[in-house]
Scaffold this motif. Structure first.
Motif, short mmCIF file in Angstrom:
data_model
loop_
_atom_site.label_atom_id
_atom_site.label_comp_id
_atom_site.label_asym_id
_atom_site.label_seq_id
_atom_site.Cartn_x
_atom_site.Cartn_y
_atom_site.Cartn_z
N VAL A 25 0.86 -1.18 0.00
CA VAL A 25 0.00 0.00 0.00
C VAL A 25 0.90 1.23 0.00
CG1 VAL A 25 -1.81 1.26 1.21
CG2 VAL A 25 -1.79 -1.24 1.28
N TYR A 26 0.72 2.07 -1.03
CA TYR A 26 1.57 3.26 -1.19
C TYR A 26 0.80 4.52 -0.80
CZ TYR A 26 4.27 0.05 -4.12
OH TYR A 26 4.99 -1.02 -4.59
N SER A 27 1.45 5.35 -0.02
CA SER A 27 0.91 6.68 0.27
C SER A 27 1.97 7.70 -0.12
CB SER A 27 0.57 6.81 1.77
OG SER A 27 1.73 6.68 2.56
N ASN A 28 1.72 8.96 0.13
CA ASN A 28 2.68 10.00 -0.26
C ASN A 28 4.03 9.83 0.42
OD1 ASN A 28 0.86 11.25 -1.96
ND2 ASN A 28 0.02 12.53 -0.32
N LYS A 29 4.01 9.33 1.66
CA LYS A 29 5.25 9.25 2.43
C LYS A 29 5.69 7.83 2.76
CE LYS A 29 4.44 13.71 4.71
NZ LYS A 29 4.28 14.41 6.02
N ASN A 30 4.76 6.91 2.76
CA ASN A 30 5.07 5.57 3.25
C ASN A 30 4.74 4.47 2.25
OD1 ASN A 30 5.86 6.50 5.89
ND2 ASN A 30 3.69 6.82 6.33
N GLU A 31 5.34 3.32 2.51
CA GLU A 31 5.02 2.10 1.77
C GLU A 31 4.85 0.99 2.81
OE1 GLU A 31 7.62 -1.10 -0.66
OE2 GLU A 31 7.65 0.93 -1.50
N ASN A 32 3.67 0.41 2.89
CA ASN A 32 3.38 -0.61 3.88
C ASN A 32 3.14 -1.96 3.20
OD1 ASN A 32 3.29 1.06 6.35
ND2 ASN A 32 1.60 2.05 5.30
N LYS A 33 3.73 -3.00 3.76
CA LYS A 33 3.62 -4.33 3.18
C LYS A 33 2.81 -5.24 4.11
CE LYS A 33 6.41 -8.20 1.46
NZ LYS A 33 7.77 -8.72 1.24
N TYR A 34 1.93 -6.05 3.50
CA TYR A 34 1.10 -6.98 4.25
C TYR A 34 1.13 -8.35 3.59
CZ TYR A 34 -0.88 -2.61 6.03
OH TYR A 34 -1.04 -1.36 6.58
N GLU A 35 1.07 -9.39 4.40
CA GLU A 35 0.85 -10.74 3.90
C GLU A 35 -0.53 -11.17 4.38
OE1 GLU A 35 3.85 -13.61 4.69
OE2 GLU A 35 5.48 -12.35 3.93
N ILE A 36 -1.34 -11.64 3.44
CA ILE A 36 -2.75 -11.91 3.74
C ILE A 36 -3.16 -13.24 3.10
CG2 ILE A 36 -5.13 -11.08 3.39
CD1 ILE A 36 -3.98 -8.24 3.23
N VAL A 37 -3.99 -13.98 3.82
CA VAL A 37 -4.66 -15.17 3.26
C VAL A 37 -6.09 -14.78 2.95
CG1 VAL A 37 -5.46 -17.50 3.69
CG2 VAL A 37 -3.19 -16.82 4.45
N GLN A 38 -6.50 -15.01 1.72
CA GLN A 38 -7.85 -14.66 1.28
C GLN A 38 -8.66 -15.91 0.99
OE1 GLN A 38 -7.10 -12.34 -2.29
NE2 GLN A 38 -7.33 -10.43 -1.14
N SER A 39 -9.96 -15.81 1.22
CA SER A 39 -10.86 -16.87 0.77
C SER A 39 -12.20 -16.24 0.40
CB SER A 39 -11.05 -17.94 1.85
OG SER A 39 -11.71 -17.41 2.99
N TYR A 40 -12.87 -16.88 -0.53
CA TYR A 40 -14.18 -16.39 -0.98
C TYR A 40 -15.02 -17.59 -1.37
CZ TYR A 40 -17.70 -14.72 -4.28
OH TYR A 40 -18.89 -14.49 -4.94
#
Length: 224
Positions: free
Chosen positions: A76-91
């Motif tokens: 996820v990019y913002s003007n000042k930061n970059e945040n990283k996530y690891e996620i498990v998805q299901s649908y």
């Protein structure tokens, strides 16, 4: 006279045996042909999504999505930061009922947090803290831009959708005009060899990437 008769009988038996052998060979040939045809049909069916698939078959398979599981890396990019996530998805879709789950694995400080969307209800859970919060009639439920099923729904009904491809990939995109200006442009890249998503991007009105998803493990199930 008897010798000629015997010879005639022997020749008759030989002809009958020869005919039997020919009939057996024909039957075997037909059986082998049928087995080959069945094998070919089965192979084609099993390989429908893969190296032998057309781009249209890959897209149709995705548009008929009934359930999926995936492990993703999300930036996820913002003007000042970059945040990283690891996620498990299901649908999973069962009749009119739809349920999607996003469980955060990393970063560690929010590991175990689940974001569950079921029809028009949003549920936030934290297994470590035994917390559960339910939001009824959540108005942004249809704009979950990190969920593959949401992309599929939007793509189906969007008038601004586009389809492109290169040698290895099929690329689907659309503009969601009523979305947050930071995630209006949605792009999904699909691997032609597997038929599975490779990455998804959300971009702002200015074509700046604000969200980047990399699919590491994907399993799709469809209604087809």
């Amino acid at each position: 006279m008897r010798i000629k008769l015997r010879k005639g009988v022997v020749n008759l038996k030989k002809n009958i045996n020869r005919k039997k052998i020919i009939i057996v060979i024909i039957i075997l040939a037909v059986l082998i042909f049928c087995i080959i045809q069945i094998f070919i049909k089965k192979t084609i069916k099993n390989s429908k999504i893969g190296n032998n698939s057309s781009s249209q078959e890959i897209i149709e398979n995705l548009m008929n999505l009934s359930s999926y599981t995936a492990k993703i890396e999300m930036l996820v990019y913002s003007n000042k930061n970059e945040n990283k996530y690891e996620i498990v998805q299901s649908y999973e879709k069962n009749g009119d009922n739809e349920k999607s789950v996003q469980e955060i694995l990393e970063p560690e400080n929010i590991s175990g947090v689940k974001i569950i969307q079921e029809n028009d209800k949003l549920i936030l859970e934290n297994s470590r803290l035994s917390l559960k919060n339910i939001i009824e009639n959540y108005k942004y439920i249809t704009d979950n831009c990190i969920d593959l099923s949401s992309f599929v729904k939007e793509y189906k009904n969007n008038e601004n959708k586009q389809q492109n491809e290169n040698e290895d990939e099929v690329i689907l995109s659309f503009i969601k005009t009523d979305a947050n200006p930071y995630i209006k442009n949605r792009i999904l890249t699909i691997d032609k060899k597997t038929g599975n998503p490779k990455k998804m991007e959300c971009k702002s009105e200015n074509e700046k990437t604000t969200l980047y998803i990399l699919y590491n493990e994907v399993k799709l199930n469809t209604n087809k």
